[in-house]
Design an enzyme around this catalytic site. Structure first.
Site, PDB file in Angstrom:
ATOM      1  CB  THR A   1      -1.298 -20.171  21.589  1.00 11.98           C
ATOM      2  OG1 THR A   1      -2.490 -20.183  22.365  1.00 11.98           O
ATOM      3  CG2 THR A   1      -0.298 -19.812  22.041  1.00 11.98           C
ATOM      4  CD  GLN A   2      -7.206 -21.649  17.380  1.00 12.68           C
ATOM      5  OE1 GLN A   2      -8.163 -20.760  18.138  1.00 12.68           O
ATOM      6  NE2 GLN A   2      -6.916 -22.615  17.481  1.00 12.68           N
ATOM      7  CB  CYS A   3      -3.463 -17.202  23.100  1.00  9.64           C
ATOM      8  SG  CYS A   3      -4.488 -17.885  23.481  1.00  9.64           S
TER       9      CYS A   3
ATOM     10  CB  THR B   1       0.309  -4.353   6.274  1.00  7.81           C
ATOM     11  OG1 THR B   1      -0.698  -4.106   5.638  1.00  7.81           O
ATOM     12  CG2 THR B   1       0.899  -2.761   6.211  1.00  7.81           C
ATOM     13  CG  ASP B   2      -2.974  -7.414   3.146  1.00 10.85           C
ATOM     14  OD1 ASP B   2      -3.130  -6.821   4.566  1.00 10.85           O
ATOM     15  OD2 ASP B   2      -3.210  -7.531   2.428  1.00 10.85           O
TER      16      ASP B   2
ATOM     17  CB  THR C   1      -1.333  -0.155   1.338  1.00 13.36           C
ATOM     18  OG1 THR C   1      -2.022  -1.084   1.175  1.00 13.36           O
ATOM     19  CG2 THR C   1      -1.661   1.078   1.661  1.00 13.36           C
TER      20      THR C   1
ATOM     21  CG  ASP D   1      -1.682  -7.182  -2.186  1.00 15.05           C
ATOM     22  OD1 ASP D   1      -2.739  -6.231  -2.531  1.00 15.05           O
ATOM     23  OD2 ASP D   1      -1.785  -7.525  -1.104  1.00 15.05           O
ATOM     24  CB  SER D   2       2.279  -8.861   1.328  1.00 19.57           C
ATOM     25  OG  SER D   2       1.332  -8.119   1.707  1.00 19.57           O
TER      26      SER D   2
ATOM     27  CB  THR E   1       0.430 -11.497  15.160  1.00 22.28           C
ATOM     28  OG1 THR E   1       1.621 -12.212  14.999  1.00 22.28           O
ATOM     29  CG2 THR E   1      -0.594 -11.728  14.474  1.00 22.28           C
TER      30      THR E   1
HETATM   31  N1  ASP Z   1      -2.652  -5.305   0.665  1.00 23.97           N
HETATM   32  C1  ASP Z   1      -1.063  -4.678   1.139  1.00 23.97           C
HETATM   33  C2  ASP Z   1      -0.239  -5.369   0.484  1.00 23.97           C
HETATM   34  O1  ASP Z   1      -0.173  -6.342   1.617  1.00 23.97           O
HETATM   35  C3  ASP Z   1      -1.910  -4.490   2.532  1.00 23.97           C
HETATM   36  C4  ASP Z   1      -0.631  -3.244   2.569  1.00 23.97           C
HETATM   37  O2  ASP Z   1       0.335  -2.971   2.039  1.00 23.97           O
HETATM   38  O3  ASP Z   1      -1.012  -3.114   3.642  1.00 23.97           O
HETATM   39  O4  ASP Z   1       0.073  -5.078  -0.149  1.00 23.97           O
END
Ligand code: ASP
Length: 361
Positions: free
Chosen positions: A287-289, A98-99, A22, A66-67, A175
């Site tokens: 763990t899922q936590c 970020t993904d 993004t 896009d990641s 995460t």
């Molecule tokens: N879909 C975008 C990505 O991961 C989201 C982002 O960058 O925040 O490339």
């Protein structure tokens, strides 16, 4: 958490690697979606970078992605590029979506052994050209952190990290926790390595420093991706569990369990665990936590897993566990080796004493 001020960072050289995400996207009016644009425009959008006395070179991956499209081959490409340019720069900043940033940062942390320079991932929730963008602060501070040196000339943070939302975190502890908030990442089981306010305050006691600053790191690019993830949920069926645990394509399965490592105690579930173990599958319990650790001794439902040979992932994230398995399985076909290494803290990914002599060369 103890923080100290850092000031000495002049004349550093930084390589900015743009992979997509993004931060560098622009609205495509035709399709009404965000799409990556050329990197040179990012530097135009962030003239603040010119205020530093650093040399900042940049490098753009083609195609920009896009990641959500990130694959292990992008990690290999990143590791290869950092290895090639390692002597030329004091630090590396990777602009990434970020993904899957937490996966990529985890992977790079294992792929580079004996790191002596910062590798800082960052990105943004809003494109850098947007009025309220978080991209500028993220990028400018990530560059400052990548350039920061101690009075002895060594990097302040010689680790693979994510810098996002005023916080520097160890990459393999992170995460993504929000698709909207500017604080998009959490490090549930390890304190921040730095916080940026008026000053950037480093948590020096939390930062891993190399045993030998003069030794060039070892870059491990062989990855074995035969890993599946089984996320437990009430109502999960034997068919689903069998397909994941006993599938012919998997060498290891990460089991995302409840709480402190608990799973259903039903006979069919334990039988499938036994079957997978007898097939030679490596089963790793995380763990899922978001915070806390697996402790299979705590409840009978966890104890059963341990008795059948399920390994503890301790307080590792799923992203960290996946990367650790890819890396260790890529190193060896011997499951005993992988199992023994999984139990160790190799890159600060779990809260155990750090292994300093990894002997992987
Ligand atoms: N879909 C975008 C990505 O991961 C989201 C982002 O960058 O925040 O490339």
């Amino acid at each position: 958490m103890k923080f100290t001020f850092e000031t000495s960072s002049e004349k550093s050289s930084i390589l900015l690697i743009y992979t997509g995400g993004t931060i560098g996207m622009k609205a495509d009016p035709a399709e009404q979606t965000l799409k990556p644009f050329d990197f040179s425009q990012i530097l135009e959008e962030v003239p603040e970078l010119g205020k530093f006395a650093y040399r900042i070179d940049s490098c753009t991956f083609r195609p920009l992605i896009d990641s959500a499209d990130v694959e292990p081959r992008q990690w290999q490409k990143l590791a290869g590029l950092i290895e090639e340019k390692y002597e030329d720069y004091d630090g590396f900043v990777i602009l990434h979506g970020t993904d899957t940033m937490a996966y990529s940062a985890s992977a790079l942390s294992f792929m580079i052994e004996g790191l002596t320079k910062p590798v800082i991932f960052t990105g943004s929730q809003l494109p850098v050209g947007a009025a309220r963008t978080d991209g500028k602060e993220n990028l400018v501070s990530a560059v400052e952190i990548a350039a920061a040196k101690d009075s002895d000339g060594h990097a302040v943070v010689p680790e693979v990290c994510i810098y996002f939302g005023n916080t520097l975190m160890r990459g393999n502890r992170t995460t993504k926790v929000s698709s909207e908030n500017f604080r998009a990442f959490a490090s549930g089981n390890f304190p921040a390595l730095a916080e940026a306010g008026i000053n950037i305050r480093y948590n020096r006691s939390g930062i891993i420093r190399p045993a030998d600053w003069e030794r060039k790191p070892v870059f491990h690019t062989a990855l074995d991706t035969r890993v599946s993830i089984l996320k437990l949920h009430p109502g999960i069926t034997p068919q689903v569990v069998r397909n994941i645990l006993c599938g012919p394509e998997t060498r290891a399965v990460i089991i995302e369990t409840y709480g402190s490592g608990n799973a259903p105690s039903k006979g069919w579930f334990i039988d499938l665990i036994k079957e997978a173990v007898s097939m030679g599958k490596i089963l790793l319990n995380v763990t899922q936590c978001l915070a806390g650790s697996v402790d299979m001794k705590l409840y009978a439902t966890g104890k059963k897993l341990e008795n059948e040979g399920v390994l503890s992932g301790y307080d590792c994230t799923t992203e960290g566990a996946l990367a650790k398995l890819f890396f260790l399985m890529g190193m060896s076909d011997d499951n005993d080796f992988v199992t023994a290494q999984l139990d160790k803290n190799l890159r600060g990914e779990i809260s155990k004493k750090l292994e300093t002599d990894q002997n992987f060369r």
